[in-house]
Design a protein around this motif. Structure first.
Motif, PDB file in Angstrom:
ATOM      1  N   ILE A  23     -34.719-117.653 -18.334  1.00 32.31           N
ATOM      2  CA  ILE A  23     -35.698-117.054 -17.413  1.00 32.31           C
ATOM      3  C   ILE A  23     -36.849-116.437 -18.204  1.00 32.31           C
ATOM      4  CG2 ILE A  23     -36.076-115.190 -15.738  1.00 32.31           C
ATOM      5  CD1 ILE A  23     -33.087-115.706 -14.864  1.00 32.31           C
ATOM      6  N   ILE A  24     -36.519-115.718 -19.259  1.00 32.06           N
ATOM      7  CA  ILE A  24     -37.545-115.066 -20.074  1.00 32.06           C
ATOM      8  C   ILE A  24     -38.430-116.104 -20.747  1.00 32.06           C
ATOM      9  CG2 ILE A  24     -37.903-113.658 -22.143  1.00 32.06           C
ATOM     10  CD1 ILE A  24     -35.312-112.119 -21.206  1.00 32.06           C
ATOM     11  N   GLN A  25     -37.836-117.145 -21.287  1.00 31.50           N
ATOM     12  CA  GLN A  25     -38.618-118.203 -21.927  1.00 31.50           C
ATOM     13  C   GLN A  25     -39.558-118.870 -20.922  1.00 31.50           C
ATOM     14  OE1 GLN A  25     -35.863-120.852 -23.875  1.00 31.50           O
ATOM     15  NE2 GLN A  25     -35.188-119.279 -25.304  1.00 31.50           N
ATOM     16  N   ILE A  30     -40.306-110.886 -21.550  1.00 33.24           N
ATOM     17  CA  ILE A  30     -39.442-110.101 -20.673  1.00 33.24           C
ATOM     18  C   ILE A  30     -40.280-109.421 -19.597  1.00 33.24           C
ATOM     19  CG2 ILE A  30     -37.870-108.116 -20.556  1.00 33.24           C
ATOM     20  CD1 ILE A  30     -37.097-108.752 -23.492  1.00 33.24           C
ATOM     21  N   GLU A  31     -41.416-108.876 -20.008  1.00 36.89           N
ATOM     22  CA  GLU A  31     -42.282-108.168 -19.062  1.00 36.89           C
ATOM     23  C   GLU A  31     -42.723-109.077 -17.916  1.00 36.89           C
ATOM     24  OE1 GLU A  31     -43.038-108.411 -22.391  1.00 36.89           O
ATOM     25  OE2 GLU A  31     -42.422-106.414 -23.051  1.00 36.89           O
ATOM     26  N   ASN A  32     -43.134-110.294 -18.258  1.00 38.62           N
ATOM     27  CA  ASN A  32     -43.570-111.238 -17.224  1.00 38.62           C
ATOM     28  C   ASN A  32     -42.418-111.632 -16.306  1.00 38.62           C
ATOM     29  OD1 ASN A  32     -46.149-111.229 -18.300  1.00 38.62           O
ATOM     30  ND2 ASN A  32     -45.917-113.165 -19.370  1.00 38.62           N
ATOM     31  N   ALA A  33     -41.244-111.826 -16.885  1.00 38.19           N
ATOM     32  CA  ALA A  33     -40.081-112.195 -16.069  1.00 38.19           C
ATOM     33  C   ALA A  33     -39.721-111.061 -15.106  1.00 38.19           C
ATOM     34  CB  ALA A  33     -38.891-112.532 -16.964  1.00 38.19           C
ATOM     35  N   LEU A  34     -39.743-109.824 -15.594  1.00 39.85           N
ATOM     36  CA  LEU A  34     -39.409-108.692 -14.730  1.00 39.85           C
ATOM     37  C   LEU A  34     -40.510-108.402 -13.700  1.00 39.85           C
ATOM     38  CD1 LEU A  34     -37.747-106.291 -17.319  1.00 39.85           C
ATOM     39  CD2 LEU A  34     -36.613-107.649 -15.540  1.00 39.85           C
ATOM     40  N   ALA A  35     -41.721-108.833 -13.991  1.00 32.99           N
ATOM     41  CA  ALA A  35     -42.816-108.640 -13.039  1.00 32.99           C
ATOM     42  C   ALA A  35     -42.697-109.573 -11.837  1.00 32.99           C
ATOM     43  CB  ALA A  35     -44.164-108.862 -13.733  1.00 32.99           C
ATOM     44  N   ASP A  36     -41.970-110.657 -11.992  1.00 32.24           N
ATOM     45  CA  ASP A  36     -41.753-111.611 -10.901  1.00 32.24           C
ATOM     46  C   ASP A  36     -40.649-111.076  -9.989  1.00 32.24           C
ATOM     47  OD1 ASP A  36     -41.338-113.763  -9.212  1.00 32.24           O
ATOM     48  OD2 ASP A  36     -40.551-115.086 -10.769  1.00 32.24           O
ATOM     49  N   ALA A  43     -32.909-112.323 -10.356  1.00 35.97           N
ATOM     50  CA  ALA A  43     -31.935-113.145 -11.085  1.00 35.97           C
ATOM     51  C   ALA A  43     -31.449-112.422 -12.340  1.00 35.97           C
ATOM     52  CB  ALA A  43     -32.545-114.490 -11.442  1.00 35.97           C
ATOM     53  N   ILE A  44     -32.368-111.834 -13.093  1.00 41.60           N
ATOM     54  CA  ILE A  44     -31.982-111.117 -14.305  1.00 41.60           C
ATOM     55  C   ILE A  44     -31.038-109.965 -13.967  1.00 41.60           C
ATOM     56  CG2 ILE A  44     -32.846-109.557 -16.111  1.00 41.60           C
ATOM     57  CD1 ILE A  44     -35.332-111.433 -16.284  1.00 41.60           C
ATOM     58  N   LEU A  45     -31.385-109.197 -12.948  1.00 38.43           N
ATOM     59  CA  LEU A  45     -30.539-108.059 -12.572  1.00 38.43           C
ATOM     60  C   LEU A  45     -29.158-108.521 -12.121  1.00 38.43           C
ATOM     61  CD1 LEU A  45     -33.111-105.706 -10.791  1.00 38.43           C
ATOM     62  CD2 LEU A  45     -32.232-105.571 -13.141  1.00 38.43           C
ATOM     63  N   TYR A  95     -37.884-100.380 -17.838  1.00 34.54           N
ATOM     64  CA  TYR A  95     -37.949-100.168 -19.279  1.00 34.54           C
ATOM     65  C   TYR A  95     -36.550-100.154 -19.887  1.00 34.54           C
ATOM     66  CZ  TYR A  95     -42.847 -99.088 -18.559  1.00 34.54           C
ATOM     67  OH  TYR A  95     -44.168 -99.163 -18.211  1.00 34.54           O
ATOM     68  N   ILE A  96     -35.584 -99.611 -19.131  1.00 40.41           N
ATOM     69  CA  ILE A  96     -34.191 -99.632 -19.585  1.00 40.41           C
ATOM     70  C   ILE A  96     -33.681-101.067 -19.587  1.00 40.41           C
ATOM     71  CG2 ILE A  96     -31.829 -98.946 -19.005  1.00 40.41           C
ATOM     72  CD1 ILE A  96     -33.025 -96.277 -17.997  1.00 40.41           C
ATOM     73  N   VAL A  97     -33.994-101.811 -18.542  1.00 37.45           N
ATOM     74  CA  VAL A  97     -33.573-103.212 -18.467  1.00 37.45           C
ATOM     75  C   VAL A  97     -34.151-103.984 -19.649  1.00 37.45           C
ATOM     76  CG1 VAL A  97     -33.710-105.343 -17.116  1.00 37.45           C
ATOM     77  CG2 VAL A  97     -33.290-103.155 -15.963  1.00 37.45           C
TER      78      VAL A  97
END
Length: 120
Positions: A23-25, A30-36, A43-45, A95-97
């Protein structure tokens, strides 16, 4: 030889880490993935929560020898994060994630691979 169910749980941890990496790739960071919010963050969570569930199942099935490959702070930390996700989804500190993904998942992955090697 280790219990097949326990091995499957360790393999699931590795698979979930691989999914998070993919997902991150796909998003470039990571920031872009978490922004989605609509897809990637959820999905990440969920993958992080699933990792915690695998640790919990290993603990409750008495797999102390396998859990010894992992740092206690990672086991506890993953379960704490799972509780935050489950009980305050909108309040999860990203930020913790991000820190967990950056600093702890590589350690968990390495430990899981060692645990698998020891069982095979």
């Amino acid at each position: 030889m280790c219990d097949p169910k326990a091995l499957h749980r360790i393999e699931t941890i590795l698979k979930k880490i691989g999914f998070i990496d993919t997902i991150i790739q796909k998003h470039g960071s990571i920031e872009n993935a978490l922004a989605d919010e609509a897809e990637s963050r959820a999905a990440i969570l969920m993958h992080l929560a699933s990792i915690a569930e695998q640790f919990d199942k290993l603990l409750h099935s008495g797999e102390v020898e396998l859990l010894a490959y992992f740092e206690k702070e990672d086991i506890k930390g993953s379960y704490d994060l799972r509780n935050f996700i489950a009980h305050d989804y909108e309040g999860v500190d990203l930020y913790i994630v991000e820190d967990v993904i950056t600093s702890r998942l590589p350690i968990i992955e390495k430990s899981a691979k060692k645990a698998l090697e020891a069982c095979r």
